[in-house]
Design an enzyme around this catalytic site. Structure first.
Site, PDB file in Angstrom:
ATOM      1  N   TYR A   1       0.857  -1.185   0.000  1.00 17.59           N
ATOM      2  CA  TYR A   1       0.000   0.000   0.000  1.00 17.59           C
ATOM      3  C   TYR A   1       0.890   1.230   0.000  1.00 17.59           C
ATOM      4  O   TYR A   1       1.839   1.315   0.796  1.00 17.59           O
ATOM      5  CB  TYR A   1      -0.891  -0.009   1.244  1.00 17.59           C
ATOM      6  CG  TYR A   1      -1.760   1.225   1.439  1.00 17.59           C
ATOM      7  CD1 TYR A   1      -1.581   2.060   2.547  1.00 17.59           C
ATOM      8  CD2 TYR A   1      -2.755   1.559   0.533  1.00 17.59           C
ATOM      9  CE1 TYR A   1      -2.376   3.186   2.740  1.00 17.59           C
ATOM     10  CE2 TYR A   1      -3.560   2.683   0.719  1.00 17.59           C
ATOM     11  CZ  TYR A   1      -3.359   3.491   1.826  1.00 17.59           C
ATOM     12  OH  TYR A   1      -4.156   4.603   2.021  1.00 17.59           O
TER      13      TYR A   1
ATOM     14  N   ASP B   1       9.205   2.666  -0.833  1.00 18.23           N
ATOM     15  CA  ASP B   1       8.198   3.275   0.045  1.00 18.23           C
ATOM     16  C   ASP B   1       8.530   2.866   1.477  1.00 18.23           C
ATOM     17  O   ASP B   1       8.204   1.764   1.909  1.00 18.23           O
ATOM     18  CB  ASP B   1       6.795   2.819  -0.339  1.00 18.23           C
ATOM     19  CG  ASP B   1       5.755   3.468   0.566  1.00 18.23           C
ATOM     20  OD1 ASP B   1       4.565   3.432   0.211  1.00 18.23           O
ATOM     21  OD2 ASP B   1       6.123   4.010   1.622  1.00 18.23           O
TER      22      ASP B   1
ATOM     23  N   LYS C   1       5.279   8.886   8.854  1.00 13.14           N
ATOM     24  CA  LYS C   1       5.121   8.300  10.201  1.00 13.14           C
ATOM     25  C   LYS C   1       6.203   8.747  11.202  1.00 13.14           C
ATOM     26  O   LYS C   1       6.128   9.849  11.747  1.00 13.14           O
ATOM     27  CB  LYS C   1       5.040   6.785  10.076  1.00 13.14           C
ATOM     28  CG  LYS C   1       3.779   6.338   9.281  1.00 13.14           C
ATOM     29  CD  LYS C   1       3.688   4.857   9.125  1.00 13.14           C
ATOM     30  CE  LYS C   1       2.616   4.463   8.146  1.00 13.14           C
ATOM     31  NZ  LYS C   1       1.264   4.466   8.699  1.00 13.14           N
TER      32      LYS C   1
HETATM   33  P1  KE4 Z   1      -0.692   8.164   4.926  1.00  8.70           P
HETATM   34  O1  KE4 Z   1      -1.269   8.910   3.756  1.00  8.70           O
HETATM   35  O2  KE4 Z   1      -1.729   7.294   5.630  1.00  8.70           O
HETATM   36  O3  KE4 Z   1       0.095   9.075   5.889  1.00  8.70           O
HETATM   37  O4  KE4 Z   1       0.430   7.134   4.401  1.00  8.70           O
HETATM   38  C1  KE4 Z   1       0.053   6.221   3.404  1.00  8.70           C
HETATM   39  C2  KE4 Z   1       1.028   5.061   3.418  1.00  8.70           C
HETATM   40  C3  KE4 Z   1       1.999   4.992   2.439  1.00  8.70           C
HETATM   41  N1  KE4 Z   1       2.900   3.981   2.403  1.00  8.70           N
HETATM   42  C4  KE4 Z   1       2.883   3.008   3.355  1.00  8.70           C
HETATM   43  C5  KE4 Z   1       3.911   1.910   3.289  1.00  8.70           C
HETATM   44  C6  KE4 Z   1       1.910   3.031   4.385  1.00  8.70           C
HETATM   45  O5  KE4 Z   1       1.918   2.042   5.318  1.00  8.70           O
HETATM   46  C7  KE4 Z   1       0.973   4.071   4.432  1.00  8.70           C
HETATM   47  C8  KE4 Z   1      -0.108   4.131   5.501  1.00  8.70           C
HETATM   48  N2  KE4 Z   1      -0.197   2.990   6.348  1.00  8.70           N
HETATM   49  C9  KE4 Z   1      -1.479   2.673   6.936  1.00  8.70           C
HETATM   50  C10 KE4 Z   1      -1.318   1.386   7.763  1.00  8.70           C
HETATM   51  N3  KE4 Z   1      -1.598   0.236   7.029  1.00  8.70           N
HETATM   52  C11 KE4 Z   1      -2.001   3.814   7.760  1.00  8.70           C
HETATM   53  C12 KE4 Z   1      -3.244   3.495   8.556  1.00  8.70           C
HETATM   54  C13 KE4 Z   1      -4.477   4.032   7.942  1.00  8.70           C
HETATM   55  O6  KE4 Z   1      -4.635   3.930   6.713  1.00  8.70           O
HETATM   56  O7  KE4 Z   1      -5.300   4.535   8.732  1.00  8.70           O
END
Ligand code: KE4
Length: 429
Positions: free
Chosen positions: A142, A237, A270
């Site tokens: 993701y 990523d 993060k």
């Molecule tokens: P954000 O847009 O949520 O800050 O980041 C997206 C993203 C991008 N790349 C990786 C590898 C990620 O894990 C994420 C976001 N991770 C999720 C957890 N599976 C955030 C939790 C959520 O979606 O509420």
């Protein structure tokens, strides 16, 4: 109705699904989400006053635990000087310098406000810098919810993907190829067919969105080789793995296994925000100079490099850079995984886990899955029962079998022992 149930009912009247991010709604595991009132150290308390040992850590950012005094102090001082200016600040330079000092593959970074924004911008930059349109991603990874990345595998190899979300036009995803993680044959065949049209390969090097799956060394070696050969950019990523699995992120782990290994571009989030909205993407100076205002690839953001968020991120990076931080965090996390495996053995339940730094995963299976299909074939019912058994015993795990877990510096040996003890009981229930 319990207070959490009342809050959930009220939330659903004014917020879609009652949450501002889908995974929080507990739809994968069932039951009522816990509305968190406060957090401190390794713990969160819900609206009913129930305490949980927290293994979400805001999905990675809270590597120090909640409310670290040095971070609180830095944020307070920054807030007193102003929330946001829309003009450059010295602290953005300091954070960029700190990231670059820890990640040798990065000469320059651009700060943004979310991992999605960073991934979307890195993708645009890869396309702009190469003049190519096609991209490769992997099933189970993701990269945020930008349209071009909300794609599931096409019907066959080298066929373009289908949207995983309504509202994403086929036109947008027809340039995205979705391959199987750790499948050497597929990437070799795909690059043989259309390698010279590929702008980038985007990958979670240690994947945390299909629980916890490592890219194998042969797979990563081949990816690097093929991207170099065909002029495609290898984009890491590291939104989740960056500064979480090691001080230098997953790329520092692979650099120890593959001599001279470096990705071409990296995406962070993060941990570098310490729990506040901050993310980044970076690469060589040549590539990054393609970005506005220098180059033709546009990218911008009102709150990019926000003065309070950069203070939070800098204070966090300073703490995790201290000698021994990751040795201690890695040992603690390994102890948790070994404890869960031992409790499962005693209960006669197949459970296997893995960890790197402060990130971990476990599966109700006999061996570690190597790709998304195998992860999703593991015992979901047993996972969901275990999740609720742990929640009822005051342990908050990720509410889905396809999510990773996170340990912080604030988790004590007693917290780990209490977690393993709760697992032993939950597994026998
Ligand atoms: P954000 O847009 O949520 O800050 O980041 C997206 C993203 C991008 N790349 C990786 C590898 C990620 O894990 C994420 C976001 N991770 C999720 C957890 N599976 C955030 C939790 C959520 O979606 O509420």
């Amino acid at each position: 109705m319990t207070t959490n149930e009342q809050l959930f009912a009220r939330a659903q009247r004014v917020i879609p699904g009652g949450v501002n991010s889908p995974v929080r709604a507990f739809r994968a595991v069932g039951g009522t989400p816990r509305f968190i009132a406060r957090a401190q150290g390794a713990y969160m308390w819900d609206a009913e006053g129930q305490r949980y040992i927290d293994y979400i850590g805001s999905w990675g950012p809270m590597i120090l635990g909640h409310g670290h005094p040095a971070v609180l102090d830095a944020v307070h001082k920054a807030a007193m000087d102003g929330f946001s200016f829309g003009a450059p600040t010295e602290r953005e330079i300091e954070l960029a310098e700190a990231i670059i000092a820890l990640v040798p593959s990065v000469d320059q970074v651009r700060l943004v406000s979310s991992g999605t924004e960073a991934g979307m911008s890195a993708l645009r930059l890869a396309r702009g810098a190469t003049g190519r349109t096609k991209i490769i991603k992997f099933e189970g990874c993701y990269h945020g919810h930008a349209d071009a990345l909300l794609v599931k595998a096409g019907s066959g190899l080298a066929t373009f993907g289908f949207p995983t979300s309504a509202g994403v036009p086929e036109d947008v995803v027809k340039h995205t190829l979705v391959l199987e993680y750790n499948n050497l044959q597929q990437i070799e065949e795909t690059f043989a067919l259309q390698g010279d049209e590929i702008a980038c390969v985007m990958i979670e090097p240690i994947a945390g969105n299909m629980n916890f799956v490592r890219a194998s060394v042969p797979f990563m070696t081949k990816l690097r080789e093929l991207c170099t050969k065909h002029g495609a950019m290898l984009v890491f990523d590291e939104v989740m793995s960056g500064f979480r699995v090691a001080l230098g992120g997953a790329q520092s782990v692979y650099a120890q296994l593959i001599p001279g290994f470096k990705p071409d571009m990296s995406v962070f989030g993060k941990v570098i925000g310490g729990g506040m909205p901050l993310a980044a993407f970076g690469g060589t100076k040549d590539v990054m100079s393609q970005l506005a205002p220098l180059g033709p690839v546009y990218q911008a953001g009102t709150l990019s490099g926000n003065p309070v968020a950069t203070a939070c991120g800098l204070a966090t990076l300073k703490e995790i850079s201290k000698p021994g931080f990751f040795d201690a965090l890695s040992a603690k996390t390994q102890g948790l995984v070994k404890g869960l495996e031992s409790a499962a053995r005693d209960a006669g339940v197949p459970l296997v886990g893995d960890s790197q730094g402060g990130m971990f995963g476990f599966f109700f299976a006999d061996s570690l899955p190597q790709n998304y299909g195998v992860v999703m074939a593991t015992d979901k019912e047993r996972f969901n029962r275990f999740f609720h058994g742990m929640l009822d015993r005051g342990v908050y795990l990720a509410p889905a079998l396809y999510e990773a877990g996170f340990v912080s510096a604030a988790h004590s040996a007693d917290d780990i022992a209490a977690t393993v003890q709760a697992a032993a009981a939950a597994l026998k229930a």
